[in-house]
Scaffold this motif. Sequence first.
Motif, PDB file in Angstrom:
ATOM      1  N   UNK A  28       0.827  -1.209   0.000  1.00  0.00           N
ATOM      2  CA  UNK A  28       0.000   0.000   0.000  1.00  0.00           C
ATOM      3  C   UNK A  28       0.859   1.256   0.000  1.00  0.00           C
ATOM      4  N   UNK A  29       1.918   1.244   0.796  1.00  0.00           N
ATOM      5  CA  UNK A  29       2.813   2.401   0.847  1.00  0.00           C
ATOM      6  C   UNK A  29       3.516   2.586  -0.498  1.00  0.00           C
ATOM      7  N   UNK A  30       3.982   1.476  -1.085  1.00  0.00           N
ATOM      8  CA  UNK A  30       4.672   1.559  -2.369  1.00  0.00           C
ATOM      9  C   UNK A  30       3.728   2.048  -3.469  1.00  0.00           C
ATOM     10  N   UNK A  31       2.489   1.575  -3.457  1.00  0.00           N
ATOM     11  CA  UNK A  31       1.508   2.022  -4.447  1.00  0.00           C
ATOM     12  C   UNK A  31       1.311   3.526  -4.362  1.00  0.00           C
ATOM     13  N   UNK A  60      13.095  -8.756   2.905  1.00  0.00           N
ATOM     14  CA  UNK A  60      12.536 -10.011   3.404  1.00  0.00           C
ATOM     15  C   UNK A  60      11.336 -10.453   2.557  1.00  0.00           C
ATOM     16  N   UNK A  61      10.430  -9.516   2.245  1.00  0.00           N
ATOM     17  CA  UNK A  61       9.204  -9.878   1.544  1.00  0.00           C
ATOM     18  C   UNK A  61       9.329  -9.850   0.024  1.00  0.00           C
ATOM     19  N   UNK A  62      10.190  -8.962  -0.504  1.00  0.00           N
ATOM     20  CA  UNK A  62      10.220  -8.774  -1.953  1.00  0.00           C
ATOM     21  C   UNK A  62      11.596  -8.941  -2.591  1.00  0.00           C
ATOM     22  N   UNK A  63      12.634  -8.761  -1.841  1.00  0.00           N
ATOM     23  CA  UNK A  63      13.979  -8.862  -2.394  1.00  0.00           C
ATOM     24  C   UNK A  63      14.611  -7.512  -2.647  1.00  0.00           C
ATOM     25  N   UNK A  64      13.988  -6.698  -3.478  1.00  0.00           N
ATOM     26  CA  UNK A  64      14.518  -5.360  -3.756  1.00  0.00           C
ATOM     27  C   UNK A  64      13.390  -4.459  -4.248  1.00  0.00           C
ATOM     28  N   UNK A  65      13.733  -3.214  -4.556  1.00  0.00           N
ATOM     29  CA  UNK A  65      12.723  -2.242  -4.977  1.00  0.00           C
ATOM     30  C   UNK A  65      12.059  -2.656  -6.286  1.00  0.00           C
ATOM     31  N   UNK A  66      12.846  -3.192  -7.217  1.00  0.00           N
ATOM     32  CA  UNK A  66      12.277  -3.591  -8.512  1.00  0.00           C
ATOM     33  C   UNK A  66      11.239  -4.689  -8.342  1.00  0.00           C
ATOM     34  N   UNK A  71       5.483  -6.331  -8.090  1.00  0.00           N
ATOM     35  CA  UNK A  71       4.369  -6.940  -7.357  1.00  0.00           C
ATOM     36  C   UNK A  71       3.116  -6.077  -7.421  1.00  0.00           C
ATOM     37  N   UNK A  72       3.289  -4.778  -7.564  1.00  0.00           N
ATOM     38  CA  UNK A  72       2.130  -3.889  -7.620  1.00  0.00           C
ATOM     39  C   UNK A  72       1.302  -4.100  -8.886  1.00  0.00           C
ATOM     40  N   UNK A  73       1.877  -4.703  -9.893  1.00  0.00           N
ATOM     41  CA  UNK A  73       1.152  -4.935 -11.146  1.00  0.00           C
ATOM     42  C   UNK A  73       0.452  -6.290 -11.155  1.00  0.00           C
ATOM     43  N   UNK A  74       0.609  -7.060 -10.068  1.00  0.00           N
ATOM     44  CA  UNK A  74      -0.055  -8.364  -9.988  1.00  0.00           C
ATOM     45  C   UNK A  74      -0.809  -8.549  -8.685  1.00  0.00           C
ATOM     46  N   UNK A  75      -0.223  -8.130  -7.570  1.00  0.00           N
ATOM     47  CA  UNK A  75      -0.836  -8.412  -6.264  1.00  0.00           C
ATOM     48  C   UNK A  75      -2.171  -7.706  -6.023  1.00  0.00           C
ATOM     49  N   UNK A  76      -2.264  -6.373  -6.228  1.00  0.00           N
ATOM     50  CA  UNK A  76      -3.500  -5.699  -5.813  1.00  0.00           C
ATOM     51  C   UNK A  76      -4.746  -6.172  -6.540  1.00  0.00           C
TER      52      UNK A  76
END
Length: 239
Positions: A28-31, A60-66, A71-76
């Motif tokens: 949510x914050x990244x979006x 821990x959850x994603x690996x890096x910023x990229x 993930x924002x283009x698939x998860x939400x």
Amino acid sequence: MPSAPLLPPACPICPEAGPPPARTRLLLAALKLFADRGYAKTSIRAIAAEAQTNVAAVSYYFGDKAALYAALFTDPFGSLAALVPDFTRPGLSLRVALRRFFQGSLAPLHHGEFARQVVRLHIREMLEPSEQWERELEKDVRGPNEAMAQLLCRHLGLQQPDDDMHRLALTVTGLAFQLWSHQEVVLAIQPQLLASPEAVDLWAERLTDYALAMVATERRRRRALAASSSSAPNPSSPL
């Protein structure tokens, strides 16, 4: 300490009860920040602060910023490509197939401000493309449009799409994309048209009707062209 991030109503990635877990807060914050600032101008530290977690949580959850950005283009909301098997299922009438396409592609609009942030994110990606753009173009643009063109060919009795069929397919899918990108315009001038899930669902019904009318027009155009060609005199035939 920053204030807790505001969660949109009925957020599709949030748990039904209780505070969201760290991974959800990061999404949510990244979006919010990627949509407002763009990829290059958003730091991992800023995302972690907005999510009220530490920088290590991103790794821990994603690996890096990229990877978080991807993930924002698939998860939400999932992928538009995931709709293809549903609206191209054999045996469906054209009306049912188109309704399934519009219902699936417009369903995220049920989530108000959250959906508008997703639109801003996609617009930023188009204007300031990253490596994600090519993946999105292939998966959620090219693939669904090709599937729509094949669907229309099947119902119009064509073997393969020609340029006019691609124009029609892009116009049909564009009806949904136009509403997505015009959310804020609609809310500014006719807010009742997006004021509730029922209002969004009615858009799906109306866009189905509009798309069927365009298909009918294309069918008539092709029939008239075929009739004209068959009735034209053959210059090579003897008088």
